[in-house]
Design a protein around this motif. Sequence first.
Motif, PDB file in Angstrom:
ATOM      1  N   ASN A 115      35.150  49.385 -12.646  1.00 43.48           N
ATOM      2  CA  ASN A 115      34.610  48.241 -11.906  1.00 43.48           C
ATOM      3  C   ASN A 115      35.359  48.099 -10.589  1.00 43.48           C
ATOM      4  O   ASN A 115      36.440  47.519 -10.534  1.00 43.48           O
ATOM      5  CB  ASN A 115      34.736  46.970 -12.750  1.00 43.48           C
ATOM      6  CG  ASN A 115      34.200  45.748 -12.035  1.00 43.48           C
ATOM      7  OD1 ASN A 115      33.329  45.845 -11.160  1.00 43.48           O
ATOM      8  ND2 ASN A 115      34.736  44.578 -12.375  1.00 43.48           N
ATOM      9  N   CYS A 190      44.477  46.994  -8.981  1.00 46.46           N
ATOM     10  CA  CYS A 190      43.613  47.041 -10.155  1.00 46.46           C
ATOM     11  C   CYS A 190      44.366  46.678 -11.429  1.00 46.46           C
ATOM     12  O   CYS A 190      45.591  46.779 -11.508  1.00 46.46           O
ATOM     13  CB  CYS A 190      42.993  48.423 -10.304  1.00 46.46           C
ATOM     14  SG  CYS A 190      44.172  49.737 -10.716  1.00 46.46           S
ATOM     15  N   ASP A 193      40.442  44.982 -15.776  1.00 45.26           N
ATOM     16  CA  ASP A 193      39.175  44.284 -15.533  1.00 45.26           C
ATOM     17  C   ASP A 193      38.509  44.685 -14.222  1.00 45.26           C
ATOM     18  O   ASP A 193      37.296  44.850 -14.155  1.00 45.26           O
ATOM     19  CB  ASP A 193      39.404  42.762 -15.515  1.00 45.26           C
ATOM     20  CG  ASP A 193      39.768  42.223 -16.877  1.00 45.26           C
ATOM     21  OD1 ASP A 193      39.380  42.858 -17.881  1.00 45.26           O
ATOM     22  OD2 ASP A 193      40.449  41.175 -16.958  1.00 45.26           O
ATOM     23  N   VAL A 194      39.294  44.818 -13.165  1.00 46.79           N
ATOM     24  CA  VAL A 194      38.717  44.997 -11.844  1.00 46.79           C
ATOM     25  C   VAL A 194      39.651  45.831 -10.972  1.00 46.79           C
ATOM     26  O   VAL A 194      40.880  45.791 -11.131  1.00 46.79           O
ATOM     27  CB  VAL A 194      38.430  43.633 -11.178  1.00 46.79           C
ATOM     28  CG1 VAL A 194      39.714  42.836 -10.984  1.00 46.79           C
ATOM     29  CG2 VAL A 194      37.714  43.810  -9.845  1.00 46.79           C
ATOM     30  N   GLN A 226      37.267  39.344  -5.830  1.00 50.47           N
ATOM     31  CA  GLN A 226      36.248  38.908  -6.782  1.00 50.47           C
ATOM     32  C   GLN A 226      36.157  39.927  -7.914  1.00 50.47           C
ATOM     33  O   GLN A 226      36.569  41.086  -7.757  1.00 50.47           O
ATOM     34  CB  GLN A 226      34.887  38.757  -6.092  1.00 50.47           C
ATOM     35  CG  GLN A 226      34.857  37.724  -4.975  1.00 50.47           C
ATOM     36  CD  GLN A 226      35.089  36.308  -5.465  1.00 50.47           C
ATOM     37  OE1 GLN A 226      34.764  35.985  -6.607  1.00 50.47           O
ATOM     38  NE2 GLN A 226      35.649  35.459  -4.606  1.00 50.47           N
ATOM     39  N   ILE A 227      35.592  39.491  -9.036  1.00 48.54           N
ATOM     40  CA  ILE A 227      35.596  40.349 -10.216  1.00 48.54           C
ATOM     41  C   ILE A 227      34.484  41.387 -10.176  1.00 48.54           C
ATOM     42  O   ILE A 227      34.574  42.423 -10.846  1.00 48.54           O
ATOM     43  CB  ILE A 227      35.505  39.502 -11.505  1.00 48.54           C
ATOM     44  CG1 ILE A 227      35.908  40.361 -12.705  1.00 48.54           C
ATOM     45  CG2 ILE A 227      34.116  38.893 -11.655  1.00 48.54           C
ATOM     46  CD1 ILE A 227      36.131  39.563 -13.969  1.00 48.54           C
ATOM     47  N   THR A 228      33.445  41.163  -9.394  1.00 49.72           N
ATOM     48  CA  THR A 228      32.366  42.132  -9.243  1.00 49.72           C
ATOM     49  C   THR A 228      31.981  42.227  -7.772  1.00 49.72           C
ATOM     50  O   THR A 228      32.278  41.323  -6.975  1.00 49.72           O
ATOM     51  CB  THR A 228      31.117  41.754 -10.049  1.00 49.72           C
ATOM     52  OG1 THR A 228      30.583  40.535  -9.541  1.00 49.72           O
ATOM     53  CG2 THR A 228      31.452  41.613 -11.528  1.00 49.72           C
ATOM     54  N   TYR A 244      39.461  35.969  -7.643  1.00 47.32           N
ATOM     55  CA  TYR A 244      40.096  36.584  -8.816  1.00 47.32           C
ATOM     56  C   TYR A 244      41.609  36.588  -8.619  1.00 47.32           C
ATOM     57  O   TYR A 244      42.113  36.974  -7.556  1.00 47.32           O
ATOM     58  CB  TYR A 244      39.589  38.010  -9.009  1.00 47.32           C
ATOM     59  CG  TYR A 244      40.085  38.674 -10.269  1.00 47.32           C
ATOM     60  CD1 TYR A 244      39.428  38.474 -11.469  1.00 47.32           C
ATOM     61  CD2 TYR A 244      41.208  39.493 -10.252  1.00 47.32           C
ATOM     62  CE1 TYR A 244      39.874  39.079 -12.642  1.00 47.32           C
ATOM     63  CE2 TYR A 244      41.664  40.106 -11.399  1.00 47.32           C
ATOM     64  CZ  TYR A 244      40.996  39.895 -12.597  1.00 47.32           C
ATOM     65  OH  TYR A 244      41.459  40.483 -13.754  1.00 47.32           O
ATOM     66  N   PHE A 246      44.971  38.262 -10.122  1.00 47.92           N
ATOM     67  CA  PHE A 246      45.388  39.364 -10.983  1.00 47.92           C
ATOM     68  C   PHE A 246      46.440  38.930 -11.998  1.00 47.92           C
ATOM     69  O   PHE A 246      46.490  39.475 -13.105  1.00 47.92           O
ATOM     70  CB  PHE A 246      45.900  40.528 -10.131  1.00 47.92           C
ATOM     71  CG  PHE A 246      44.803  41.370  -9.558  1.00 47.92           C
ATOM     72  CD1 PHE A 246      44.220  42.374 -10.307  1.00 47.92           C
ATOM     73  CD2 PHE A 246      44.336  41.148  -8.276  1.00 47.92           C
ATOM     74  CE1 PHE A 246      43.188  43.146  -9.792  1.00 47.92           C
ATOM     75  CE2 PHE A 246      43.307  41.913  -7.743  1.00 47.92           C
ATOM     76  CZ  PHE A 246      42.725  42.920  -8.513  1.00 47.92           C
ATOM     77  N   CYS A 256      41.448  29.983  -9.289  1.00 46.19           N
ATOM     78  CA  CYS A 256      41.374  31.242 -10.044  1.00 46.19           C
ATOM     79  C   CYS A 256      40.149  31.213 -10.962  1.00 46.19           C
ATOM     80  O   CYS A 256      39.988  30.286 -11.771  1.00 46.19           O
ATOM     81  CB  CYS A 256      42.633  31.429 -10.883  1.00 46.19           C
ATOM     82  SG  CYS A 256      44.101  31.855  -9.916  1.00 46.19           S
ATOM     83  N   ASN A 258      39.364  33.424 -13.267  1.00 53.81           N
ATOM     84  CA  ASN A 258      39.531  34.245 -14.471  1.00 53.81           C
ATOM     85  C   ASN A 258      40.733  33.807 -15.288  1.00 53.81           C
ATOM     86  O   ASN A 258      41.673  33.199 -14.763  1.00 53.81           O
ATOM     87  CB  ASN A 258      39.698  35.715 -14.086  1.00 53.81           C
ATOM     88  CG  ASN A 258      40.924  35.946 -13.193  1.00 53.81           C
ATOM     89  OD1 ASN A 258      40.972  35.476 -12.061  1.00 53.81           O
ATOM     90  ND2 ASN A 258      41.897  36.672 -13.725  1.00 53.81           N
ATOM     91  N   SER A 261      44.246  38.719 -17.807  1.00 61.79           N
ATOM     92  CA  SER A 261      43.701  39.921 -18.455  1.00 61.79           C
ATOM     93  C   SER A 261      44.686  40.540 -19.434  1.00 61.79           C
ATOM     94  O   SER A 261      44.299  41.363 -20.260  1.00 61.79           O
ATOM     95  CB  SER A 261      43.343  40.958 -17.394  1.00 61.79           C
ATOM     96  OG  SER A 261      44.516  41.436 -16.743  1.00 61.79           O
TER      97      SER A 261
END
Length: 382
Positions: A115, A190, A193-194, A226-228, A244, A246, A256, A258, A261
């Motif tokens: 991703n 990274c 997740d992303v 961003q996550i996507t 996002y 981290f 935030c 999210n 992770s």
Amino acid sequence: MQRRHHDLQCRHPVERCPRYRGRQHSVRNQHHEPAMTHTDRVVQRRQRGFTLVELMISLLLGILVIGAAGSMFFSNRKVYGSTEAISRIQENQRSAYEMLARDIREAGGNPCTRNVVNMLDTTKPGGSYYAGWQNGVSGANNGGPNGSDSITLSQATGTSIAVTKNETPSANIEVTGTTGLAAGDILMVCNADVAAIFQATALPSGTSIQHNSGQGTPGNLAKPFQITQEAFDASVGGTNAPGYCFLPETPKNSNCLNEPSKSPVQVVKPTAVRWFLAANGRGGTSLYRQETSNGGATVGTSNEIAEGVTNMQITYKVGDAAAYVDASAGLDWGRVTAVHVNMVFRAAQGTLTKADTEGTDDGVITRALNDYILLRNHQDIQ
């Protein structure tokens, strides 16, 4: 009376007297010509020289022996030279295949996830280079010597730096160190997740990487991650916009988007690797590998991987299609699942003689490498 008569007869001169004739002969031989014994005759017989016929036969036999030995030497020399030339070809094939296959397998890869979000400004030079990062592979058809192809592979598999703090969608990422980095470098951050590709706009300290928007070339379109990709394209991107984190803290910052992770976070420098054929300056062509970074702005040295490569043809398998097609077919690079590589290797003379590099037909020894390589990051996970 008989003896006396004999003696009377021997009163004549010595040469007329049988009694003294042998004695005279013996005395003469003692003083003038010694008598030849049996041993003398044997020695004399052994010391005789070769006759002309014997010399000619010996010479002929010697020529035959030397000719046979010379023929065997040159035959062995030819076998050794051919074996050495083939061994060099095989060594070049192994090194070329192992390195090229590794880059193809890792195309589009990074230490974390598939991703990938591109934060770069695609309207500026360098931004479009990474806009299609997830494609991982692209190629050119018939652009090199002898109509050879080239292939470019994107990856982020180099040395990574651990992230220590990123609890808000701010412009800074705290890391363990920035050795080897510079302001303007295009980087990737990274976790599981992303993965986000961005440009470092500054290095405020030895442990911080800044990624503000509106600065640099190509620069970042927005500051928050961003996550996507879809969420990033739709984000406002302001100073305090949600994004996002981290490494969010508990309780987490309101901006935030999210939860933690619970996976390691790292920063790595993405690169693109180009494989191509070019003249090697020794009267032949070789296979080269060249790295570029920072959206193509930083071009590395072309490293010669294998000499004597005279041609390289590359075709691609797209999705579930049975046939492999070349780069001129207008491929959807993001759907390429496998690469077919065919390379022709020619014996390079180097320290060998011209005869060593020639086969039984007096033509230069050649070998072909033909293989199919899967892209790991384009395979469906069942």
